[in-house]
Motif scaffolding. Structure first.
Motif, short mmCIF file in Angstrom:
data_model
loop_
_atom_site.label_atom_id
_atom_site.label_comp_id
_atom_site.label_asym_id
_atom_site.label_seq_id
_atom_site.Cartn_x
_atom_site.Cartn_y
_atom_site.Cartn_z
N GLY A 46 0.77 -1.11 -0.04
CA GLY A 46 -0.10 -0.08 -0.02
C GLY A 46 0.96 1.16 -0.07
O GLY A 46 0.50 2.24 -0.83
N GLY A 47 2.08 1.03 0.86
CA GLY A 47 2.73 2.36 0.86
C GLY A 47 3.51 2.70 -0.44
O GLY A 47 3.45 3.72 -0.89
N LEU A 48 3.97 1.68 -1.04
CA LEU A 48 4.41 1.71 -2.42
C LEU A 48 3.62 2.42 -3.53
O LEU A 48 3.95 3.30 -4.03
N ALA A 49 2.30 1.59 -3.41
CA ALA A 49 1.50 2.04 -4.52
C ALA A 49 0.92 3.56 -4.27
O ALA A 49 1.03 4.34 -5.36
N LYS A 50 0.77 4.03 -3.07
CA LYS A 50 0.59 5.45 -2.67
C LYS A 50 1.36 6.21 -3.07
O LYS A 50 1.08 7.62 -3.71
N ARG A 51 2.75 5.88 -3.29
CA ARG A 51 3.73 6.83 -3.99
C ARG A 51 4.04 6.66 -5.39
O ARG A 51 4.94 7.10 -5.89
N GLY A 52 3.40 5.69 -5.95
CA GLY A 52 3.48 5.26 -7.41
C GLY A 52 4.91 4.61 -7.78
O GLY A 52 5.46 4.68 -8.86
N ILE A 53 5.21 3.88 -6.67
CA ILE A 53 6.60 3.01 -6.75
C ILE A 53 6.22 1.56 -7.16
O ILE A 53 5.72 0.91 -6.48
N SER A 54 6.98 1.32 -8.42
CA SER A 54 6.54 0.09 -8.95
C SER A 54 7.57 -1.04 -8.43
O SER A 54 8.43 -1.38 -9.37
N ILE A 55 7.20 -1.62 -7.21
CA ILE A 55 8.31 -2.62 -6.61
C ILE A 55 7.33 -3.85 -6.09
O ILE A 55 6.33 -3.57 -5.50
N ASP A 56 7.49 -4.87 -6.62
CA ASP A 56 6.60 -5.88 -6.21
C ASP A 56 6.70 -6.37 -4.86
O ASP A 56 7.85 -6.42 -4.45
N VAL A 57 5.83 -6.74 -4.27
CA VAL A 57 5.69 -7.42 -2.79
C VAL A 57 5.11 -8.70 -2.61
O VAL A 57 3.91 -8.60 -3.08
N CYS A 58 5.61 -9.69 -2.26
CA CYS A 58 5.21 -10.88 -2.19
C CYS A 58 5.43 -11.71 -0.95
O CYS A 58 6.56 -11.47 -0.35
N HIS A 59 4.83 -13.13 -0.84
CA HIS A 59 5.08 -13.51 0.30
C HIS A 59 5.87 -14.73 -0.02
O HIS A 59 6.22 -14.97 -1.25
#
Length: 69
Positions: A46-59
């Motif tokens: 959510g924090g990355l998306a809110k800032r428009g940063i395209s980094i994948d986050v996964c388990h």
């Protein structure tokens, strides 16, 4: 930063921790963040998306199965 309900009970402190996490993540130049913590996945994504940063986050399991970039 998230720790279950911590983000809801202490939003200011949680947001500050998230800011530091995102800054450190961006400094690495990584394209993917992998963690076992569902709360961290939710918060960091959510924090990355809110800032428009395209980094994948996964388990971790998703990563091992090839489900991340």
């Amino acid at each position: 930063g998230f720790a279950g309900l911590y983000a809801l009970k202490q939003p200011g402190i949680s947001a500050s921790i998230l800011e530091r996490k995102i800054a450190r993540i961006c400094e690495t130049g990584a394209g993917t963040v992998v963690t076992d913590c569902p709360g961290c996945i939710f918060q960091i994504k959510g924090g990355l998306a809110k800032r428009g940063i395209s980094i994948d986050v996964c388990h971790t399991a998703q990563f091992i199965a090839g489900g991340c970039r």
